[in-house]
Enzyme design. Structure first.
Site, short mmCIF file in Angstrom:
data_model
loop_
_atom_site.label_atom_id
_atom_site.label_comp_id
_atom_site.label_asym_id
_atom_site.label_seq_id
_atom_site.Cartn_x
_atom_site.Cartn_y
_atom_site.Cartn_z
N HIS A 116 51.83 51.62 54.14
CA HIS A 116 51.00 50.44 54.39
C HIS A 116 51.85 49.18 54.29
O HIS A 116 53.05 49.25 54.03
CB HIS A 116 49.82 50.44 53.42
CG HIS A 116 48.96 51.66 53.56
ND1 HIS A 116 49.08 52.75 52.71
CD2 HIS A 116 48.01 51.99 54.45
CE1 HIS A 116 48.22 53.70 53.08
NE2 HIS A 116 47.57 53.26 54.13
N ASP B 144 54.59 53.21 48.00
CA ASP B 144 53.85 53.26 49.27
C ASP B 144 54.72 52.60 50.33
O ASP B 144 54.88 51.37 50.35
CB ASP B 144 52.52 52.52 49.12
CG ASP B 144 51.70 52.51 50.42
OD1 ASP B 144 52.22 52.96 51.46
OD2 ASP B 144 50.55 52.03 50.38
N SER C 95 43.92 54.37 57.67
CA SER C 95 44.05 53.26 56.72
C SER C 95 44.99 52.16 57.20
O SER C 95 44.92 51.04 56.70
CB SER C 95 44.52 53.79 55.35
OG SER C 95 45.73 54.49 55.49
#
Length: 451
Positions: free
Chosen positions: A424, A421, A170
């Site tokens: 990312h 998070d 990702s």
């Protein structure tokens, strides 16, 4: 890769020929010193299996584009700003060793979040509540040299008729999002994004008027694994078929430019290797060996290397491998509080040698060794070594400022660190720098503006 070497002293040859050697030699040394110092310090500058299609039609509106650039010979306009020959992409320049410089007066951010219709909600941090935007304004400055400034119009011309494919986890999808947003305003005509092909593993951006395809393929461990379903996979263990790559790789072979990554999914200490071809990935009756993650990472890169040598013609396809990326989950790494991570961070770490505890340098050495072995066999896969430059950017993650697939619990609202998070990256942001560096190697500058 078509590297171009530039002479550092060629700029004053005619002057020295026509004028006093002593006076202008001293003046030349002083001027060169001034420019080199200034170039170092003050250069301006979760997915669904349902297929979704988004189509837009635009004209070129990017105010940063220099419309006088000849796209056949000059890809970047960076030299027009510096007025000196760049040292980038030579044997004397390491683009990946440098520092972050706050720069809100040049061309960052490269685009605006609300002007990119393709941006995934989990990366659109301002849209989902982040109040500060300084994280968008940091320029990566290599030590002693520079890299070309992004010019979307010229890049689009060079990408005509080509397929650029990102393959990996990702974070590579994060970079794919960045590339689409960087190029969006520079591509006139119809553009379409499709998600959901090949059981949800293939994401495609197409610009029909230019015959450009910028794609992303979900293969977090490169080989077959229990994480092959991008929306339905286990996070508590990793199971792979160590030599089975063709199921995925058959969809990569027609790309003109391949950009690989794999790292985050290898950080669990134990990896299960299926022994039987008939064993189901994730099934109840698996027969497997357990090995440590370092050994398994090396083995899968050997499988990938063999596939590259067998199936890819390096004279026709350019290949790149992205370095490891930092995950700022332990604030104690930079002097923060225990049990905290990147939530609330608004400034980078300013020590350019900082290394966060979640990045394993042994894995980077294994990756470098694998690529060196390929090069010794005549296959060049360039490492875009973003590992060190991501270490310092604890301020650039989405944390809780992203599209949430389920509401935060009361406990998470009170302790947002637990839902943050820190893997990312917000966009616009750090992945745009990765793409600037990547494009500098895909399309190296061939001419200095004004010469």
């Amino acid at each position: 890769m078509g590297k171009k070497h530039h002479s550092k002293g060629s700029w004053d040859t005619k002057t020295m020929f026509h004028c006093s050697i002593v006076m202008f030699f001293l003046g030349g040394v002083a001027t060169l010193t001034f420019y080199r110092n200034n170039s170092n310090q003050e250069v301006a500058t979760t997915s669904s299996n349902v297929k979704i299609t988004l189509t837009t039609t635009d004209t070129i509106t990017n105010p940063n584009i220099d419309t006088d650039i000849n796209s056949n010979t000059q890809v970047f306009d960076h030299q027009r700003r510096l007025k000196i020959a760049p040292l980038s992409l030579t044997d004397n320049c390491d683009l990946f060793s440098g520092k972050w410089v706050h720069d809100n007066k040049s061309h960052y951010p490269l685009y605006k979040e609300d002007e990119c219709p393709y941006l995934h909600g989990d990366l659109a941090c301002l849209t989902y509540g982040r109040k500060d935007s300084k994280f968008q304004q940091w320029r990566w400055q290599p030590h002693g040299c520079d890299f070309p400034r992004f010019d979307g119009k010229a890049i689009v011309e060079r990408l005509r008729g080509k397929r650029l494919l990102f393959v990996g986890d990702s974070v590579n999808r994060n970079q794919w999002d960045s590339m689409m947003c960087m190029l969006h305003s520079s591509i006139p005509g119809k553009k379409r994004v499709s998600m959901g092909a090949l059981n949800g593993t293939l994401y495609t951006f197409r610009a029909s008027d230019y015959n450009i395809s910028i794609d992303y393929y979900w293969a977090p461990m490169l080989v077959e694994s229990n994480g092959d379903d991008p929306s339905n996979h286990r996070l508590d263990h990793r199971t792979i078929r160590i030599k089975s790559i063709e199921k995925h790789a058959k969809h990569w072979v027609d790309a003109d430019i391949l950009v690989f990554n794999t790292y985050l999914w290898w950080r669990l200490p134990v990896i299960k290797l299926l022994k039987s071809a008939g064993s189901l990935l994730g099934g109840p009756n698996q027969v497997y060996d357990e090995v440590d993650n370092i050994r398994a990472y090396k083995m899968v890169l050997e499988t990938w290397s063999k596939w590259v040598r067998t199936h890819i013609d390096p004279s026709k396809t350019k290949m790149f491998f992205m370095g490891l990326t930092a995950t700022h989950s332990r604030a104690t790494d930079w002097g923060g509080n225990k049990n905290e991570g990147c939530y609330g961070e608004t400034e980078p770490v300013m020590d350019d040698q900082f290394w966060e505890s979640g990045t394993d340098p042994k894995m980077l050495r294994i990756l470098e060794s694998s690529l060196n072995k390929l090069q010794a066999k005549g296959v060049n896969v360039k490492l875009i070594n973003i590992t060190q430059l991501t270490q310092c950017r604890k301020d650039a993650h989405p944390t809780v400022h992203r599209k949430l697939w389920r509401p935060l619990t009361e406990d998470q609202k009170k302790n947002p660190q637990r839902a943050s998070d820190c893997t990312h990256w917000c966009l616009p942001g750090v992945p745009d720098i990765w793409n600037e560096l990547l494009l500098a190697y895909i399309f190296p500058a061939t001419k200095i503006a004004g010469e």
